[in-house]
Design an enzyme around this catalytic site. Sequence first.
Site, mmCIF file in Angstrom:
data_model
loop_
_atom_site.group_PDB
_atom_site.id
_atom_site.type_symbol
_atom_site.label_atom_id
_atom_site.label_comp_id
_atom_site.label_asym_id
_atom_site.label_seq_id
_atom_site.Cartn_x
_atom_site.Cartn_y
_atom_site.Cartn_z
ATOM 1 N N CYS A 295 11.695 -0.048 2.057
ATOM 2 C CA CYS A 295 11.355 0.386 0.960
ATOM 3 C C CYS A 295 10.602 1.791 1.330
ATOM 4 C CB CYS A 295 10.327 -0.411 0.117
ATOM 5 S SG CYS A 295 9.730 0.336 -1.338
ATOM 6 N N CYS B 261 7.112 2.396 -0.656
ATOM 7 C CA CYS B 261 6.181 1.377 0.061
ATOM 8 C C CYS B 261 5.666 1.816 1.205
ATOM 9 C CB CYS B 261 6.971 0.197 0.326
ATOM 10 S SG CYS B 261 7.480 -0.715 -1.013
#
Length: 301
Positions: free
Chosen positions: A39, A42
Amino acid sequence: MATLGMSADEREAIRSFQERVLQPSLENLVILDFWAEWCGPCKQLGPVLEKVAADYADKGVRLVKIDVDEEKVIAAQFQIRSIPTVYAIFGGQPVADLTQYRSEGQIKRVLDQLLGQLPVKGEAQALEAEIAPLIAMGEEVLGSGDAGRAENIFRQIADMDPDHPEVIGGLVRSMVALGRVDEARALIEALPDAAAGDPAIARARAALDIAATPPVDTAAFEQRLTADADDHEARFELANALMAGGRRDEAADALLEIVRRDRAWNEGAARTRFLQLLEAAGLEDQWARAQRRRLSALLFT
């Protein structure tokens, strides 16, 4: 979290979550970050959360990261559908969804609000509880006129918490009361910019600004006012002289008289100076409250 029908691995994941998150959240504010290695957002948010958690560690804030690929059962319990997802947990329950906040400043503002509302038990809160009565003692002693003793009290508290704005403010005002204006100014000027907006520092700066006006003979200003009651410049300088001489009641009267006669004079200088006088006294001070009511009566009646 129910564990009925779960495998041994899933029960272990639940036990670990309880140990890492739920139990600490009984006293701490836990930032729970759901993320994954693949991600991109993230990975951008992660370092920001880590820095904020480190900065707020002494305030009882902890960061726990949950890899949704490795801890599927926890992600399922929270019904995570997209990442990053970030929650603040206290008392075993989510108290805020932090997912929408991505900058350090945004996250800190939300944490400050939460910490102001929740009984989080961090080192900073414990220290604050310990020094609060000592600060009150210093203020009481300073208010009684014993500036030397007040300075000693504030210096002792500063050994415990050197960056506390109320302690620094009390120390500066003690120095001002003792006539050590240059030393007080040096202490104020050495403060970081972030401390400048704190009410305790603003109060100390106001006291310092007032003290910076040297006491002068008021006779010349009084003579000018006898000749012309609308000589606002003379009345303003009279108020400054009265403040420098510690005659705050008379100074307040002079400034309010200017406001009564011409509130717009010199771009509202009298009102600004009057509010500075109140700020130096402390906005919660009984005298300051009474003077503020006098100003309100002039402005709104």
